[in-house]
Design a protein around this motif. Structure first.
Motif, PDB file in Angstrom:
ATOM      1  N   ALA A  95       1.001  -1.054  -0.092  1.00  0.00           N
ATOM      2  CA  ALA A  95      -0.282   0.269  -0.522  1.00  0.00           C
ATOM      3  C   ALA A  95       0.571   1.415  -0.008  1.00  0.00           C
ATOM      4  O   ALA A  95       1.803   1.226   0.720  1.00  0.00           O
ATOM      5  N   SER A  96       0.451   2.286  -1.208  1.00  0.00           N
ATOM      6  CA  SER A  96       1.486   3.571  -0.659  1.00  0.00           C
ATOM      7  C   SER A  96       0.892   4.241  -0.150  1.00  0.00           C
ATOM      8  O   SER A  96      -0.511   4.373   0.243  1.00  0.00           O
ATOM      9  N   GLY A  97       1.720   4.814   0.866  1.00  0.00           N
ATOM     10  CA  GLY A  97       1.972   5.644   2.154  1.00  0.00           C
ATOM     11  C   GLY A  97       2.306   7.359   1.481  1.00  0.00           C
ATOM     12  O   GLY A  97       2.357   7.569   1.035  1.00  0.00           O
ATOM     13  N   ARG A  98       2.190   8.135   2.460  1.00  0.00           N
ATOM     14  CA  ARG A  98       2.563  10.109   2.419  1.00  0.00           C
ATOM     15  C   ARG A  98       4.387   9.252   2.162  1.00  0.00           C
ATOM     16  O   ARG A  98       4.946   8.813   2.419  1.00  0.00           O
ATOM     17  N   HIS A  99       4.822  10.738   1.413  1.00  0.00           N
ATOM     18  CA  HIS A  99       5.739  11.100   1.130  1.00  0.00           C
ATOM     19  C   HIS A  99       6.545   9.685   0.614  1.00  0.00           C
ATOM     20  O   HIS A  99       7.685   8.889   1.280  1.00  0.00           O
ATOM     21  N   HIS A 100       6.230   8.970  -0.159  1.00  0.00           N
ATOM     22  CA  HIS A 100       6.865   7.938  -1.253  1.00  0.00           C
ATOM     23  C   HIS A 100       6.766   6.956  -0.477  1.00  0.00           C
ATOM     24  O   HIS A 100       7.848   5.919  -0.731  1.00  0.00           O
ATOM     25  N   GLN A 101       6.305   6.452   0.649  1.00  0.00           N
ATOM     26  CA  GLN A 101       7.392   4.902   1.450  1.00  0.00           C
ATOM     27  C   GLN A 101       5.981   4.476   0.978  1.00  0.00           C
ATOM     28  O   GLN A 101       4.838   4.389   0.807  1.00  0.00           O
ATOM     29  N   ARG A 102       6.566   2.781   1.247  1.00  0.00           N
ATOM     30  CA  ARG A 102       5.375   1.702   1.186  1.00  0.00           C
ATOM     31  C   ARG A 102       5.233   1.014   2.091  1.00  0.00           C
ATOM     32  O   ARG A 102       6.151   1.314   3.516  1.00  0.00           O
ATOM     33  N   LYS A 103       4.177   0.801   2.335  1.00  0.00           N
ATOM     34  CA  LYS A 103       3.701  -0.301   3.544  1.00  0.00           C
ATOM     35  C   LYS A 103       3.073  -2.122   2.745  1.00  0.00           C
ATOM     36  O   LYS A 103       2.513  -2.065   2.064  1.00  0.00           O
ATOM     37  N   ALA A 104       3.808  -2.714   3.685  1.00  0.00           N
ATOM     38  CA  ALA A 104       3.262  -4.187   3.510  1.00  0.00           C
ATOM     39  C   ALA A 104       2.071  -4.273   4.844  1.00  0.00           C
ATOM     40  O   ALA A 104       2.634  -4.419   5.867  1.00  0.00           O
ATOM     41  N   LEU A 105       1.155  -4.847   4.155  1.00  0.00           N
ATOM     42  CA  LEU A 105      -0.021  -5.360   5.633  1.00  0.00           C
ATOM     43  C   LEU A 105       0.112  -6.994   5.212  1.00  0.00           C
ATOM     44  O   LEU A 105      -0.027  -8.011   4.088  1.00  0.00           O
ATOM     45  N   PHE A 106       0.074  -6.968   6.370  1.00  0.00           N
ATOM     46  CA  PHE A 106       0.325  -9.283   6.856  1.00  0.00           C
ATOM     47  C   PHE A 106      -1.241  -9.608   6.999  1.00  0.00           C
ATOM     48  O   PHE A 106      -1.224 -10.538   7.210  1.00  0.00           O
ATOM     49  N   GLY A 107      -2.205  -8.516   7.545  1.00  0.00           N
ATOM     50  CA  GLY A 107      -3.646  -9.148   7.537  1.00  0.00           C
ATOM     51  C   GLY A 107      -3.534 -10.024   7.883  1.00  0.00           C
ATOM     52  O   GLY A 107      -3.169 -10.368   9.672  1.00  0.00           O
ATOM     53  N   ASP A 108      -4.579 -11.733   8.011  1.00  0.00           N
ATOM     54  CA  ASP A 108      -4.984 -12.097   8.872  1.00  0.00           C
ATOM     55  C   ASP A 108      -3.991 -13.525   9.343  1.00  0.00           C
ATOM     56  O   ASP A 108      -3.936 -13.811   9.738  1.00  0.00           O
ATOM     57  N   ARG A 109      -2.428 -12.845   8.692  1.00  0.00           N
ATOM     58  CA  ARG A 109      -1.496 -13.830   8.158  1.00  0.00           C
ATOM     59  C   ARG A 109      -1.060 -13.996   9.780  1.00  0.00           C
ATOM     60  O   ARG A 109      -0.047 -14.353   9.681  1.00  0.00           O
ATOM     61  N   CYS A 110      -0.938 -12.896  10.412  1.00  0.00           N
ATOM     62  CA  CYS A 110      -0.432 -12.501  11.847  1.00  0.00           C
ATOM     63  C   CYS A 110      -1.196 -13.253  12.768  1.00  0.00           C
ATOM     64  O   CYS A 110       0.511 -13.348  13.404  1.00  0.00           O
ATOM     65  N   ALA A 111      -1.996 -13.277  12.442  1.00  0.00           N
ATOM     66  CA  ALA A 111      -2.949 -13.721  13.943  1.00  0.00           C
ATOM     67  C   ALA A 111      -2.501 -15.282  14.158  1.00  0.00           C
ATOM     68  O   ALA A 111      -2.354 -15.622  15.146  1.00  0.00           O
ATOM     69  N   CYS A 112      -2.645 -16.212  13.201  1.00  0.00           N
ATOM     70  CA  CYS A 112      -1.705 -17.546  13.110  1.00  0.00           C
ATOM     71  C   CYS A 112      -0.412 -17.517  13.088  1.00  0.00           C
ATOM     72  O   CYS A 112       0.433 -18.918  13.231  1.00  0.00           O
ATOM     73  N   CYS A 113       0.410 -16.991  13.185  1.00  0.00           N
ATOM     74  CA  CYS A 113       1.996 -16.921  13.343  1.00  0.00           C
ATOM     75  C   CYS A 113       2.871 -16.688  14.302  1.00  0.00           C
ATOM     76  O   CYS A 113       2.504 -16.335  15.013  1.00  0.00           O
ATOM     77  N   PRO A 114       3.071 -18.015  14.300  1.00  0.00           N
ATOM     78  CA  PRO A 114       3.919 -18.322  15.974  1.00  0.00           C
ATOM     79  C   PRO A 114       5.063 -17.568  15.963  1.00  0.00           C
ATOM     80  O   PRO A 114       5.001 -17.903  17.577  1.00  0.00           O
TER      81      PRO A 114
END
Length: 128
Positions: free
Chosen positions: A4-23
């Motif tokens: 996802a693109s944000g302000r000032h040309h920064q890039r974001k990685a969204l993990f969504g539901d994958r985060c909930a079950c990560c060990p």
């Protein structure tokens, strides 16, 4: 992972539901919501600088040489209640900082033996 693109040309990685079950979630984040990694425009440059700071002996020697006087200078500037700005507005505060730095430099030079003789400023040889 979706970018996802944000302000000032920064890039974001969204993990969504994958985060909930990560060990490894407890080691990665304490956030209740999903984990979001932000990659800033100068990420690669900053990572290279961090690697150089760890691996380059010349960089480490320069850092050891220059960090103490810089830290001491900052400490002198903020000493005696000068941690906060004294005035409202940038014009007055922009005039205050160079004045404070000049006063500190003059104090150092006087401590080194700065004197004026025959319209000439000099540091006495005995204290230099």
């Amino acid at each position: 992972m979706s970018p996802a693109s944000g302000r000032h040309h920064q890039r974001k990685a969204l993990f969504g539901d994958r985060c909930a079950c990560c060990p490894l979630r407890e080691r990665c984040t304490t956030a209740e919501a999903d984990r979001i990694l932000t990659i800033r425009p100068h990420h690669d440059l900053m990572a290279a600088a961090r690697r150089q700071a760890v691996t380059d002996p010349a960089w480490q020697a320069d850092y050891r040489r220059w960090r103490p006087p810089v830290e001491r200078g900052v400490a002198w500037i903020v000493a005696r209640g000068n941690r906060r700005l004294r005035y409202l507005g940038t014009i007055k505060n922009d005039a205050w900082l160079p004045t404070r730095a000049a006063a500190l430099n003059l104090r150092i030079l006087i401590g080194l033996g700065l004197t004026r003789t025959n319209d000439t400023w000099a540091i006495s040889p005995s204290s230099a």
